[in-house]
Design a protein around this motif. Structure first.
Motif, PDB file in Angstrom:
ATOM      1  N   GLY A 103       0.838  -1.192   0.000  1.00  0.00           N
ATOM      2  CA  GLY A 103       0.000   0.000   0.000  1.00  0.00           C
ATOM      3  C   GLY A 103       0.872   1.240   0.000  1.00  0.00           C
ATOM      4  N   VAL A 104       0.974   1.938  -1.125  1.00  0.00           N
ATOM      5  CA  VAL A 104       1.905   3.056  -1.235  1.00  0.00           C
ATOM      6  C   VAL A 104       1.488   4.228  -0.349  1.00  0.00           C
ATOM      7  CG1 VAL A 104       2.658   2.437  -3.548  1.00  0.00           C
ATOM      8  CG2 VAL A 104       0.718   3.978  -3.281  1.00  0.00           C
ATOM      9  N   ASP A 105       0.215   4.300   0.040  1.00  0.00           N
ATOM     10  CA  ASP A 105      -0.227   5.379   0.913  1.00  0.00           C
ATOM     11  C   ASP A 105      -0.248   4.954   2.384  1.00  0.00           C
ATOM     12  OD1 ASP A 105      -2.267   3.589   0.509  1.00  0.00           O
ATOM     13  OD2 ASP A 105      -3.803   5.086   0.021  1.00  0.00           O
ATOM     14  N   GLU A 106       0.273   3.759   2.660  1.00  0.00           N
ATOM     15  CA  GLU A 106       0.306   3.264   4.031  1.00  0.00           C
ATOM     16  C   GLU A 106       1.727   2.942   4.497  1.00  0.00           C
ATOM     17  OE1 GLU A 106      -2.024  -0.215   3.643  1.00  0.00           O
ATOM     18  OE2 GLU A 106      -3.875   0.849   3.124  1.00  0.00           O
ATOM     19  N   VAL A 107       2.616   2.605   3.574  1.00  0.00           N
ATOM     20  CA  VAL A 107       3.951   2.139   3.905  1.00  0.00           C
ATOM     21  C   VAL A 107       4.834   3.301   4.373  1.00  0.00           C
ATOM     22  CG1 VAL A 107       4.861   2.432   1.554  1.00  0.00           C
ATOM     23  CG2 VAL A 107       5.847   0.684   3.060  1.00  0.00           C
ATOM     24  N   THR A 108       5.752   3.018   5.290  1.00  0.00           N
ATOM     25  CA  THR A 108       6.702   4.030   5.760  1.00  0.00           C
ATOM     26  C   THR A 108       7.964   3.996   4.901  1.00  0.00           C
ATOM     27  OG1 THR A 108       7.858   2.537   7.279  1.00  0.00           O
ATOM     28  CG2 THR A 108       5.874   3.661   8.111  1.00  0.00           C
ATOM     29  N   LEU A 109       8.775   5.038   5.026  1.00  0.00           N
ATOM     30  CA  LEU A 109      10.031   5.096   4.279  1.00  0.00           C
ATOM     31  C   LEU A 109      10.943   3.931   4.664  1.00  0.00           C
ATOM     32  CD1 LEU A 109      12.091   6.376   2.407  1.00  0.00           C
ATOM     33  CD2 LEU A 109      12.714   7.955   4.256  1.00  0.00           C
ATOM     34  N   GLU A 110      11.018   3.627   5.933  1.00  0.00           N
ATOM     35  CA  GLU A 110      11.896   2.526   6.362  1.00  0.00           C
ATOM     36  C   GLU A 110      11.419   1.186   5.798  1.00  0.00           C
ATOM     37  OE1 GLU A 110      14.892   2.661   7.766  1.00  0.00           O
ATOM     38  OE2 GLU A 110      14.565   4.794   7.423  1.00  0.00           O
ATOM     39  N   GLN A 111      10.119   0.983   5.764  1.00  0.00           N
ATOM     40  CA  GLN A 111       9.590  -0.248   5.172  1.00  0.00           C
ATOM     41  C   GLN A 111       9.903  -0.310   3.683  1.00  0.00           C
ATOM     42  OE1 GLN A 111       5.516   0.335   6.430  1.00  0.00           O
ATOM     43  NE2 GLN A 111       5.680  -1.194   8.065  1.00  0.00           N
ATOM     44  N   LEU A 112       9.771   0.838   3.004  1.00  0.00           N
ATOM     45  CA  LEU A 112      10.097   0.882   1.582  1.00  0.00           C
ATOM     46  C   LEU A 112      11.569   0.559   1.353  1.00  0.00           C
ATOM     47  CD1 LEU A 112       8.370   3.890  -0.232  1.00  0.00           C
ATOM     48  CD2 LEU A 112       8.166   1.458  -0.738  1.00  0.00           C
ATOM     49  N   ARG A 113      12.421   1.114   2.175  1.00  0.00           N
ATOM     50  CA  ARG A 113      13.857   0.834   2.052  1.00  0.00           C
ATOM     51  C   ARG A 113      14.135  -0.642   2.283  1.00  0.00           C
ATOM     52  NH1 ARG A 113      16.100   6.228   5.289  1.00  0.00           N
ATOM     53  NH2 ARG A 113      16.174   7.608   3.448  1.00  0.00           N
ATOM     54  N   GLY A 114      13.364  -1.244   3.173  1.00  0.00           N
ATOM     55  CA  GLY A 114      13.512  -2.679   3.392  1.00  0.00           C
ATOM     56  C   GLY A 114      13.138  -3.479   2.160  1.00  0.00           C
ATOM     57  N   HIS A 115      12.056  -3.093   1.483  1.00  0.00           N
ATOM     58  CA  HIS A 115      11.661  -3.755   0.233  1.00  0.00           C
ATOM     59  C   HIS A 115      12.754  -3.599  -0.821  1.00  0.00           C
ATOM     60  CE1 HIS A 115       7.536  -5.057   1.042  1.00  0.00           C
ATOM     61  NE2 HIS A 115       7.316  -3.903   1.654  1.00  0.00           N
ATOM     62  N   CYS A 116      13.329  -2.406  -0.903  1.00  0.00           N
ATOM     63  CA  CYS A 116      14.392  -2.162  -1.889  1.00  0.00           C
ATOM     64  C   CYS A 116      15.633  -2.990  -1.573  1.00  0.00           C
ATOM     65  CB  CYS A 116      14.751  -0.679  -1.918  1.00  0.00           C
ATOM     66  SG  CYS A 116      13.471   0.383  -2.597  1.00  0.00           S
ATOM     67  N   ASN A 117      15.982  -3.056  -0.316  1.00  0.00           N
ATOM     68  CA  ASN A 117      17.153  -3.828   0.096  1.00  0.00           C
ATOM     69  C   ASN A 117      16.991  -5.300  -0.240  1.00  0.00           C
ATOM     70  OD1 ASN A 117      19.750  -3.882   1.365  1.00  0.00           O
ATOM     71  ND2 ASN A 117      18.790  -4.850   3.143  1.00  0.00           N
ATOM     72  N   LYS A 118      15.764  -5.795  -0.077  1.00  0.00           N
ATOM     73  CA  LYS A 118      15.485  -7.197  -0.387  1.00  0.00           C
ATOM     74  C   LYS A 118      15.452  -7.442  -1.884  1.00  0.00           C
ATOM     75  CE  LYS A 118      11.925 -10.769   0.282  1.00  0.00           C
ATOM     76  NZ  LYS A 118      10.602 -11.069   0.891  1.00  0.00           N
ATOM     77  N   SER A 119      14.856  -6.514  -2.645  1.00  0.00           N
ATOM     78  CA  SER A 119      14.663  -6.709  -4.075  1.00  0.00           C
ATOM     79  C   SER A 119      15.910  -6.403  -4.894  1.00  0.00           C
ATOM     80  CB  SER A 119      13.510  -5.833  -4.582  1.00  0.00           C
ATOM     81  OG  SER A 119      12.322  -6.134  -3.899  1.00  0.00           O
ATOM     82  N   VAL A 120      16.713  -5.461  -4.404  1.00  0.00           N
ATOM     83  CA  VAL A 120      17.918  -5.041  -5.126  1.00  0.00           C
ATOM     84  C   VAL A 120      19.088  -5.064  -4.150  1.00  0.00           C
ATOM     85  CG1 VAL A 120      18.857  -3.381  -6.776  1.00  0.00           C
ATOM     86  CG2 VAL A 120      16.388  -3.479  -6.393  1.00  0.00           C
ATOM     87  N   PRO A 121      19.603  -6.270  -3.829  1.00  0.00           N
ATOM     88  CA  PRO A 121      20.706  -6.375  -2.869  1.00  0.00           C
ATOM     89  C   PRO A 121      21.897  -5.526  -3.305  1.00  0.00           C
ATOM     90  CG  PRO A 121      19.817  -8.543  -3.386  1.00  0.00           C
ATOM     91  CD  PRO A 121      19.201  -7.586  -4.352  1.00  0.00           C
ATOM     92  N   GLY A 122      22.518  -4.870  -2.325  1.00  0.00           N
ATOM     93  CA  GLY A 122      23.677  -4.044  -2.628  1.00  0.00           C
ATOM     94  C   GLY A 122      23.352  -2.587  -2.848  1.00  0.00           C
ATOM     95  N   THR A 123      22.056  -2.259  -2.955  1.00  0.00           N
ATOM     96  CA  THR A 123      21.659  -0.866  -3.126  1.00  0.00           C
ATOM     97  C   THR A 123      21.866  -0.097  -1.819  1.00  0.00           C
ATOM     98  OG1 THR A 123      19.960  -1.503  -4.719  1.00  0.00           O
ATOM     99  CG2 THR A 123      19.767   0.677  -3.748  1.00  0.00           C
ATOM    100  N   ASN A 124      22.391   1.122  -1.936  1.00  0.00           N
ATOM    101  CA  ASN A 124      22.575   1.966  -0.756  1.00  0.00           C
ATOM    102  C   ASN A 124      21.234   2.620  -0.421  1.00  0.00           C
ATOM    103  OD1 ASN A 124      23.433   3.574   1.316  1.00  0.00           O
ATOM    104  ND2 ASN A 124      24.861   4.793   0.101  1.00  0.00           N
ATOM    105  N   VAL A 125      20.379   1.849   0.236  1.00  0.00           N
ATOM    106  CA  VAL A 125      19.004   2.305   0.460  1.00  0.00           C
ATOM    107  C   VAL A 125      18.936   3.496   1.395  1.00  0.00           C
ATOM    108  CG1 VAL A 125      18.011   0.035  -0.016  1.00  0.00           C
ATOM    109  CG2 VAL A 125      18.646   0.634   2.332  1.00  0.00           C
ATOM    110  N   ALA A 126      19.952   3.691   2.227  1.00  0.00           N
ATOM    111  CA  ALA A 126      19.934   4.804   3.170  1.00  0.00           C
ATOM    112  C   ALA A 126      19.923   6.144   2.455  1.00  0.00           C
ATOM    113  CB  ALA A 126      21.134   4.721   4.109  1.00  0.00           C
ATOM    114  N   GLN A 127      20.371   6.171   1.193  1.00  0.00           N
ATOM    115  CA  GLN A 127      20.421   7.410   0.420  1.00  0.00           C
ATOM    116  C   GLN A 127      19.140   7.660  -0.377  1.00  0.00           C
ATOM    117  OE1 GLN A 127      23.090   9.473   0.765  1.00  0.00           O
ATOM    118  NE2 GLN A 127      23.724   7.974   2.297  1.00  0.00           N
ATOM    119  N   LEU A 128      18.216   6.698  -0.369  1.00  0.00           N
ATOM    120  CA  LEU A 128      17.004   6.813  -1.181  1.00  0.00           C
ATOM    121  C   LEU A 128      15.876   7.479  -0.405  1.00  0.00           C
ATOM    122  CD1 LEU A 128      16.902   3.293  -2.896  1.00  0.00           C
ATOM    123  CD2 LEU A 128      17.920   5.397  -3.756  1.00  0.00           C
TER     124      LEU A 128
END
Length: 310
Positions: A151-176
């Motif tokens: 849910g894009v209108d329910e998810v937090t930034l940290e949760q989104l970064r977690g999805h990115c970290n899982k989907s794209v390993p090695g991404t510097n999610v802290a900068q996103l």
């Protein structure tokens, strides 16, 4: 030294065919063909756009990433519905689907909204394809829910970064930031699942760009993108006509640029003056002609449709 064209003669002829058909399509629908400069003293402030500055002038001049601002000035001057086939430029664009110089079809329809413009895009692409094409439409929110149960209108930034970290390993999610996370997930996770021509519409307000806000939901922008098998082909809006709101968005862009250490650009005061003079309700879209050629000819790389790559 290889002096031959990058594209085959068949592709060059096919490009000429679709350009003829584009002009015929819009001429019969009462649209005026226009031309605007590819070199100007102002440019897009959007954080996602990397503009090429041209040296040798007393003041900064830029190769235009889009003819949008100039075309809106023509609309405000009373041109009515207009279209243009032009070249546009982006710095650092290179790859299978990207080139620093590319061809665009951009058009604006007076009195249209973004849904009517999607209807017209379907007619145009079917015409250029020489056969009936099928299209689907889905909201941005429903797309993320359908593919990722997110849910894009329910998810937090940290949760989104977690999805990115899982989907794209090695991404510097802290900068996103929030929208960069969504863009990454759309490109890496969602786009590969998309089939055929698909419109995605009603983007979050944070990704409104130059789109009008929906009157019945001020969290959404009247913006759409068209994809084919996950390849982005077009980006369109019900156009923002409020000069004060447009100025505020330009200023927000420059503030975001400063925060990210990116160059800030002078606001296009001529565009704002045009909006203040009065711009009727309209919708506009930019369609990437090089990528469309790739789709129509079932080619794998943008280099195969460019006449020359260097």
């Amino acid at each position: 030294m290889n002096w031959q064209p990058s594209a085959s003669l068949q592709v060059i002829r096919e490009r000429a065919r679709i350009y003829r058909q584009i002009r015929s399509f819009f001429n019969t629908r009462g649209c005026l063909e226009v031309e605007t400069p590819v070199l100007a003293s102002t440019t897009n402030t959007d954080v996602q756009v990397s503009t090429i500055e041209v040296p040798g002038f007393e003041i900064p001049f830029y190769l235009q990433p889009s003819p949008e601002f100039a075309m809106k000035r023509l609309l405000a001057a009373g041109c009515g519905s207009i279209f243009q086939i032009t070249h546009a430029f982006r710095q650092g664009e290179a790859g299978r689907l990207h080139h620093h110089e590319f061809s665009l079809l951009e058009w604006y329809r007076a009195g249209y909204d973004y849904h009517q413009l999607m209807d017209e895009m379907e007619l145009l692409i079917t015409t250029l394809s020489l056969h009936q094409c099928s299209f689907t439409r889905i909201t941005y929110k429903d797309l993320f829910r359908q593919v990722m149960d997110l849910g894009v209108d329910e998810v937090t930034l940290e949760q989104l970064r977690g999805h990115c970290n899982k989907s794209v390993p090695g991404t510097n999610v802290a900068q996103l930031d929030f929208d960069q996370c969504l863009d990454l997930l759309l490109g890496v996770v969602i786009a590969p699942t998309m089939q055929g021509y698909q419109f995605v519409y009603d983007y979050p307000l944070s990704q409104a760009a130059l789109a009008r806000v929906r009157e019945d939901d001020n969290n959404l922008a009247e913006r759409f993108e068209l994809f084919f098998d996950g390849i982005e082909l077009a980006n369109g809006f019900s156009e923002l006509t409020d000069a004060d709101e447009q100025r505020a968005r330009f200023e927000q862009d420059n503030a975001a640029r400063a925060q990210k250490g990116l160059p800030q650009y002078a606001i296009d005061e001529r565009l704002l003056a045009a909006l203040e003079s009065g711009l009727e309700d309209c919708a506009g879209v930019a369609l990437g002609l090089d990528r469309l050629l790739m789709v129509l000819l079932e080619l794998d790389s943008i280099d195969q449709v460019l006449t020359f790559t260097d």
